[in-house]
Design a protein around this motif. Structure first.
Motif, PDB file in Angstrom:
ATOM      1  N   THR A 262     -15.034  -1.189  42.274  1.00 17.37           N
ATOM      2  CA  THR A 262     -14.583   0.123  42.158  1.00 17.37           C
ATOM      3  C   THR A 262     -14.634   0.997  43.419  1.00 17.37           C
ATOM      4  O   THR A 262     -14.815   0.671  44.475  1.00 17.37           O
ATOM      5  CB  THR A 262     -16.481  -0.175  42.007  1.00 17.37           C
ATOM      6  OG1 THR A 262     -17.196  -0.012  43.085  1.00 17.37           O
ATOM      7  CG2 THR A 262     -16.956  -0.124  40.260  1.00 17.37           C
TER       8      THR A 262
ATOM      9  N   ASP B 135     -15.610  -3.417  33.649  1.00 19.70           N
ATOM     10  CA  ASP B 135     -14.985  -2.791  34.090  1.00 19.70           C
ATOM     11  C   ASP B 135     -13.211  -2.253  33.460  1.00 19.70           C
ATOM     12  O   ASP B 135     -12.389  -2.768  33.529  1.00 19.70           O
ATOM     13  CB  ASP B 135     -14.727  -4.263  35.174  1.00 19.70           C
ATOM     14  CG  ASP B 135     -15.341  -4.654  35.898  1.00 19.70           C
ATOM     15  OD1 ASP B 135     -17.162  -3.987  36.090  1.00 19.70           O
ATOM     16  OD2 ASP B 135     -16.122  -5.802  35.325  1.00 19.70           O
TER      17      ASP B 135
ATOM     18  N   ASN C 185     -17.723   2.651  37.447  1.00 20.40           N
ATOM     19  CA  ASN C 185     -17.156   1.419  36.363  1.00 20.40           C
ATOM     20  C   ASN C 185     -16.026   1.316  36.844  1.00 20.40           C
ATOM     21  O   ASN C 185     -15.187   0.158  36.193  1.00 20.40           O
ATOM     22  CB  ASN C 185     -17.661   0.810  35.173  1.00 20.40           C
ATOM     23  CG  ASN C 185     -17.550   1.168  34.017  1.00 20.40           C
ATOM     24  OD1 ASN C 185     -17.629   2.492  34.512  1.00 20.40           O
ATOM     25  ND2 ASN C 185     -17.162   1.286  33.302  1.00 20.40           N
TER      26      ASN C 185
END
Length: 346
Positions: free
Chosen positions: A300, A125, A137
């Motif tokens: 996200t 991430d 991501n």
């Protein structure tokens, strides 16, 4: 606070103590006692890094909070002025390869690097501060800088004796121009006869304007000589030079940025002349991302931290705004309810 030359020296000493050089010439600091079960957080700072008394330090506070709360292991790397785009890519890649998750790029200059590297590590991430990436991501952490700057403009107009104020931007980039636009609008909405001087310390891809206290001091002195008595600097580490110069002019006020600069130990000598700071709560955005990864539900897309959400605000350290707080509260209310629409460009 020391003279400008000593500001630079102090930064160098701090960097020497806190950071160790890596093979690619950047700076890094890493927590000790690596544990396989620990959360590992990677932070890639912009030019100036931890210790810039401004933008990067705000991000660092979010990292420190998460590190303490989650017992995380961290690694911090810092960009160098004038480096090649490949250096930013390598920095992010080294963190991803090292098992750090999330990996956070602090500053818009990391956008191209994150757009290229993040897709190669779909299980990692990534966070991008001050710009927007469409990669799946990546959590894009952005702020309504113009709204906080509008309030600073209102304060400047009300505190200025004759309506002559100044804005110093680190680099003439869209992000910094948001600060300038909001500030100018706030000043002129409050006092239509006011004069706003706007100056940038460097242009385009030259990011030295964010790390040159001497340039900040020189620009501020020029504005003071032209009659400005309130100067707002959105210039990263260069802002320290501006704050020092303003403190040398009786009756003049400075406005800090990103962090509450009146509380910065290295600027304590000048705290009585720092009227307020336009705080951009980068620490909140950084912490929110890290916590979401820790909770298994990584953020996200784009997270916008607005005035209404507490993403930007004015500090009240020193109670210098006490006499104008009612006007500031009214302006804030109008921004939040949409009565005042703050421009993001001049």
């Amino acid at each position: 606070m020391r003279r400008v030359s000593k500001i630079t020296a102090a930064c160098a000493v701090t960097a020497a103590l806190a950071l160790t050089a890596t093979a690619c010439g950047e700076s890094s600091t890493e927590s000790s006692g690596s544990d396989k079960g620990k959360m590992k957080i990677g932070m890639a700072y912009d030019v100036g890094g931890r210790g810039d008394n401004s933008f990067n330090d705000s991000a660092a506070r979010g990292l420190d909070k998460a590190k303490s709360e989650f017992g995380a292991e961290t690694k911090e790397l810092t960009a160098k002025s004038g480096e090649a785009p490949a250096d930013r890519e390598q920095r992010l890649q080294s963190l991803a390869e090292g098992g750090y998750n999330p990996v956070i790029g602090v500053g818009f200059a990391y956008k191209a690097a994150i757009d290229k590297i993040a897709p190669k590590y779909p299980k990692v991430d990534f966070g991008l501060v001050d710009s927007v990436s469409d990669v799946k991501n990546v959590d894009s952490i952005v702020f309504t800088e113009e709204q906080g700057s509008y309030l600073a403009g209102v304060a400047a107009a009300l505190k200025s004796k004759d309506g002559r104020v100044g804005f110093i931007g680190g680099v003439d980039l869209p992000l910094i121009k948001k600060f300038a636009a909001g500030f100018q609008q706030g000043v002129l909405d409050t006092n239509p006869k006011a004069k706003v001087q706007i100056q940038y310390l460097s242009t385009g891809s030259d990011l030295s304007g964010f790390g040159s206290p001497d340039k900040g001091s020189y620009a501020a002195k020029g504005m003071l000589d032209k009659g400005a008595d309130v100067i707002f600097a959105a210039a990263g580490g260069s802002g320290a030079g501006s704050i020092e110069a303003v403190a040398g002019k009786k009756g003049a006020w400075s406005i800090g940025v990103d962090s509450d600069q009146a509380l910065d130990p290295s600027l304590s000598k000048y705290k009585d002349t720092i009227m307020t700071s336009v705080v951009k709560n980068v620490d909140g955005g950084v912490y929110d991302l890290i916590k979401s990864v820790k909770d298994g539900k990584p953020l996200t897309g784009t997270q916008t931290y607005s005035l209404a959400k507490g993403g930007v605000s004015l500090t009240t350290t020193g109670d210098h705004l006490k006499d104008i707080q009612a006007q500031l509260d009214e302006a804030k209310k109008k921004i939040v309810d949409g009565t005042i629409k703050v421009k993001a460009t001049t």
